[in-house]
Design a protein around this motif. Structure first.
Motif, PDB file in Angstrom:
ATOM      1  N   ASN A 111      10.567   9.479  -4.385  1.00 25.50           N
ATOM      2  CA  ASN A 111      11.006   8.696  -5.539  1.00 25.50           C
ATOM      3  C   ASN A 111      12.517   8.523  -5.493  1.00 25.50           C
ATOM      4  O   ASN A 111      13.254   9.504  -5.408  1.00 25.50           O
ATOM      5  CB  ASN A 111      10.615   9.416  -6.831  1.00 25.50           C
ATOM      6  CG  ASN A 111       9.148   9.784  -6.856  1.00 25.50           C
ATOM      7  OD1 ASN A 111       8.298   8.926  -6.765  1.00 25.50           O
ATOM      8  ND2 ASN A 111       8.855  11.066  -6.962  1.00 25.50           N
ATOM      9  N   PHE A 112      12.955   7.288  -5.563  1.00 31.66           N
ATOM     10  CA  PHE A 112      14.374   6.976  -5.529  1.00 31.66           C
ATOM     11  C   PHE A 112      14.749   6.222  -6.797  1.00 31.66           C
ATOM     12  O   PHE A 112      14.027   5.314  -7.224  1.00 31.66           O
ATOM     13  CB  PHE A 112      14.722   6.107  -4.325  1.00 31.66           C
ATOM     14  CG  PHE A 112      14.503   6.804  -3.009  1.00 31.66           C
ATOM     15  CD1 PHE A 112      15.522   7.537  -2.432  1.00 31.66           C
ATOM     16  CD2 PHE A 112      13.288   6.717  -2.363  1.00 31.66           C
ATOM     17  CE1 PHE A 112      15.328   8.182  -1.221  1.00 31.66           C
ATOM     18  CE2 PHE A 112      13.082   7.357  -1.154  1.00 31.66           C
ATOM     19  CZ  PHE A 112      14.108   8.096  -0.580  1.00 31.66           C
ATOM     20  N   ILE A 113      15.879   6.592  -7.378  1.00 27.32           N
ATOM     21  CA  ILE A 113      16.443   5.879  -8.519  1.00 27.32           C
ATOM     22  C   ILE A 113      17.818   5.396  -8.078  1.00 27.32           C
ATOM     23  O   ILE A 113      18.690   6.200  -7.758  1.00 27.32           O
ATOM     24  CB  ILE A 113      16.552   6.789  -9.760  1.00 27.32           C
ATOM     25  CG1 ILE A 113      15.168   7.314 -10.159  1.00 27.32           C
ATOM     26  CG2 ILE A 113      17.215   6.042 -10.910  1.00 27.32           C
ATOM     27  CD1 ILE A 113      15.195   8.382 -11.237  1.00 27.32           C
ATOM     28  N   SER A 135       0.802  -1.224   0.000  1.00 31.11           N
ATOM     29  CA  SER A 135       0.000   0.000   0.000  1.00 31.11           C
ATOM     30  C   SER A 135       0.835   1.274   0.000  1.00 31.11           C
ATOM     31  O   SER A 135       0.343   2.330  -0.385  1.00 31.11           O
ATOM     32  CB  SER A 135      -0.948   0.000   1.196  1.00 31.11           C
ATOM     33  OG  SER A 135      -0.217  -0.048   2.403  1.00 31.11           O
ATOM     34  N   ASN A 136       2.088   1.202   0.394  1.00 28.11           N
ATOM     35  CA  ASN A 136       2.922   2.405   0.475  1.00 28.11           C
ATOM     36  C   ASN A 136       4.176   2.375  -0.382  1.00 28.11           C
ATOM     37  O   ASN A 136       4.899   3.369  -0.421  1.00 28.11           O
ATOM     38  CB  ASN A 136       3.349   2.664   1.928  1.00 28.11           C
ATOM     39  CG  ASN A 136       2.198   3.115   2.778  1.00 28.11           C
ATOM     40  OD1 ASN A 136       1.309   3.813   2.312  1.00 28.11           O
ATOM     41  ND2 ASN A 136       2.193   2.702   4.023  1.00 28.11           N
ATOM     42  N   LEU A 137       4.468   1.265  -1.045  1.00 28.87           N
ATOM     43  CA  LEU A 137       5.745   1.147  -1.738  1.00 28.87           C
ATOM     44  C   LEU A 137       5.632   0.304  -2.997  1.00 28.87           C
ATOM     45  O   LEU A 137       4.930  -0.704  -3.013  1.00 28.87           O
ATOM     46  CB  LEU A 137       6.771   0.511  -0.789  1.00 28.87           C
ATOM     47  CG  LEU A 137       8.164   0.323  -1.349  1.00 28.87           C
ATOM     48  CD1 LEU A 137       9.178   0.898  -0.390  1.00 28.87           C
ATOM     49  CD2 LEU A 137       8.442  -1.128  -1.592  1.00 28.87           C
ATOM     50  N   GLU A 138       6.346   0.745  -4.044  1.00 31.54           N
ATOM     51  CA  GLU A 138       6.538  -0.059  -5.252  1.00 31.54           C
ATOM     52  C   GLU A 138       8.036  -0.103  -5.534  1.00 31.54           C
ATOM     53  O   GLU A 138       8.723   0.909  -5.429  1.00 31.54           O
ATOM     54  CB  GLU A 138       5.821   0.551  -6.455  1.00 31.54           C
ATOM     55  CG  GLU A 138       4.331   0.389  -6.429  1.00 31.54           C
ATOM     56  CD  GLU A 138       3.691   0.826  -7.722  1.00 31.54           C
ATOM     57  OE1 GLU A 138       3.561  -0.005  -8.638  1.00 31.54           O
ATOM     58  OE2 GLU A 138       3.332   2.012  -7.810  1.00 31.54           O
ATOM     59  N   THR A 143      14.182   1.274  -9.096  1.00 28.87           N
ATOM     60  CA  THR A 143      13.470   2.485  -8.710  1.00 28.87           C
ATOM     61  C   THR A 143      12.450   2.149  -7.638  1.00 28.87           C
ATOM     62  O   THR A 143      11.860   1.067  -7.651  1.00 28.87           O
ATOM     63  CB  THR A 143      12.828   3.189  -9.922  1.00 28.87           C
ATOM     64  OG1 THR A 143      12.336   4.458  -9.508  1.00 28.87           O
ATOM     65  CG2 THR A 143      11.719   2.385 -10.526  1.00 28.87           C
ATOM     66  N   VAL A 144      12.312   3.061  -6.705  1.00 24.09           N
ATOM     67  CA  VAL A 144      11.400   2.883  -5.586  1.00 24.09           C
ATOM     68  C   VAL A 144      10.495   4.104  -5.511  1.00 24.09           C
ATOM     69  O   VAL A 144      10.971   5.239  -5.548  1.00 24.09           O
ATOM     70  CB  VAL A 144      12.170   2.728  -4.255  1.00 24.09           C
ATOM     71  CG1 VAL A 144      11.211   2.643  -3.079  1.00 24.09           C
ATOM     72  CG2 VAL A 144      13.081   1.517  -4.295  1.00 24.09           C
ATOM     73  N   ILE A 145       9.207   3.834  -5.417  1.00 28.30           N
ATOM     74  CA  ILE A 145       8.215   4.882  -5.195  1.00 28.30           C
ATOM     75  C   ILE A 145       7.570   4.542  -3.863  1.00 28.30           C
ATOM     76  O   ILE A 145       7.067   3.442  -3.693  1.00 28.30           O
ATOM     77  CB  ILE A 145       7.140   4.879  -6.301  1.00 28.30           C
ATOM     78  CG1 ILE A 145       7.771   5.013  -7.683  1.00 28.30           C
ATOM     79  CG2 ILE A 145       6.113   5.976  -6.045  1.00 28.30           C
ATOM     80  CD1 ILE A 145       6.801   4.736  -8.825  1.00 28.30           C
ATOM     81  N   TYR A 146       7.602   5.486  -2.934  1.00 25.69           N
ATOM     82  CA  TYR A 146       6.960   5.181  -1.663  1.00 25.69           C
ATOM     83  C   TYR A 146       6.308   6.413  -1.065  1.00 25.69           C
ATOM     84  O   TYR A 146       6.708   7.545  -1.338  1.00 25.69           O
ATOM     85  CB  TYR A 146       7.931   4.492  -0.705  1.00 25.69           C
ATOM     86  CG  TYR A 146       8.538   5.320   0.382  1.00 25.69           C
ATOM     87  CD1 TYR A 146       7.962   5.356   1.646  1.00 25.69           C
ATOM     88  CD2 TYR A 146       9.703   6.043   0.173  1.00 25.69           C
ATOM     89  CE1 TYR A 146       8.537   6.093   2.668  1.00 25.69           C
ATOM     90  CE2 TYR A 146      10.278   6.771   1.184  1.00 25.69           C
ATOM     91  CZ  TYR A 146       9.690   6.795   2.426  1.00 25.69           C
ATOM     92  OH  TYR A 146      10.259   7.525   3.431  1.00 25.69           O
ATOM     93  N   ILE A 147       5.269   6.181  -0.272  1.00 25.25           N
ATOM     94  CA  ILE A 147       4.538   7.242   0.405  1.00 25.25           C
ATOM     95  C   ILE A 147       5.047   7.310   1.847  1.00 25.25           C
ATOM     96  O   ILE A 147       4.971   6.328   2.584  1.00 25.25           O
ATOM     97  CB  ILE A 147       3.016   6.994   0.408  1.00 25.25           C
ATOM     98  CG1 ILE A 147       2.478   6.850  -1.015  1.00 25.25           C
ATOM     99  CG2 ILE A 147       2.291   8.100   1.157  1.00 25.25           C
ATOM    100  CD1 ILE A 147       2.559   8.078  -1.858  1.00 25.25           C
ATOM    101  N   ASP A 148       5.567   8.468   2.213  1.00 23.30           N
ATOM    102  CA  ASP A 148       6.020   8.696   3.580  1.00 23.30           C
ATOM    103  C   ASP A 148       4.779   8.858   4.456  1.00 23.30           C
ATOM    104  O   ASP A 148       3.999   9.791   4.274  1.00 23.30           O
ATOM    105  CB  ASP A 148       6.889   9.948   3.630  1.00 23.30           C
ATOM    106  CG  ASP A 148       7.501  10.188   4.992  1.00 23.30           C
ATOM    107  OD1 ASP A 148       6.976   9.668   5.996  1.00 23.30           O
ATOM    108  OD2 ASP A 148       8.510  10.917   5.047  1.00 23.30           O
ATOM    109  N   SER A 149       4.586   7.956   5.391  1.00 20.50           N
ATOM    110  CA  SER A 149       3.365   7.952   6.205  1.00 20.50           C
ATOM    111  C   SER A 149       3.276   9.148   7.149  1.00 20.50           C
ATOM    112  O   SER A 149       2.193   9.543   7.542  1.00 20.50           O
ATOM    113  CB  SER A 149       3.247   6.645   6.989  1.00 20.50           C
ATOM    114  OG  SER A 149       4.382   6.469   7.794  1.00 20.50           O
TER     115      SER A 149
END
Length: 133
Positions: free
Chosen positions: A60-62, A16-19, A47-53
């Motif tokens: 977004n991280f590459i 729910s918070n990370l890909e 690559t990482v996409i995540y929602i900071d809770s």
């Protein structure tokens, strides 16, 4: 110096918070025969996409694998476009913030549990509990 003809992305993990995606470089389209199209697909990063809770902002991280003599300008450009399309957030500002990091973690095949591999790549950039949500 190896350049890539195009780029592809393959999802390894989603919650729910990370890909988490592999960044794949595709090259050598001229080297083919009747049994093989000649393309080499190489993992060049993640690559990482995540929602900071805490802030409810997308980060977004590459992560680019630290190879000698590699140009990553196009990979970064296409990864940013990919992240914009895959965004978990509705806010435009969340798709425009990127952190680009070199990594020495390389793997073409990852077996479960994926969380251990992801932790090795992201190290301390993402809170550990995010992977467990």
């Amino acid at each position: 110096m190896l350049e890539y003809e195009c780029y592809s992305f393959s999802r390894l993990f989603l919650n729910s918070n990370l890909e988490f995606f592999f960044i794949l470089g595709v090259n050598n389209s001229d080297n083919f025969d009747e049994l093989w199209d000649g393309r080499n697909i190489e993992v060049i990063g993640y690559t990482v996409i995540y929602i900071d809770s805490e802030t409810n902002e997308q980060k977004n991280f590459i992560y680019l694998i630290d190879y000698d003599n590699k140009k990553y300008d196009d990979a970064i450009k296409y990864t940013k476009k990919f992240i914009e399309q895959m965004s978990l957030s509705d806010k435009l500002s969340d798709t425009e913030n990127f952190k680009i990091i070199n990594t020495e973690v390389y793997s073409r095949v990852v077996s479960e549990p994926y969380k251990d591999f992801i932790k090795a790549v992201v190290k301390n950039e993402i809170p550990e509990f995010i992977l467990d949500l």
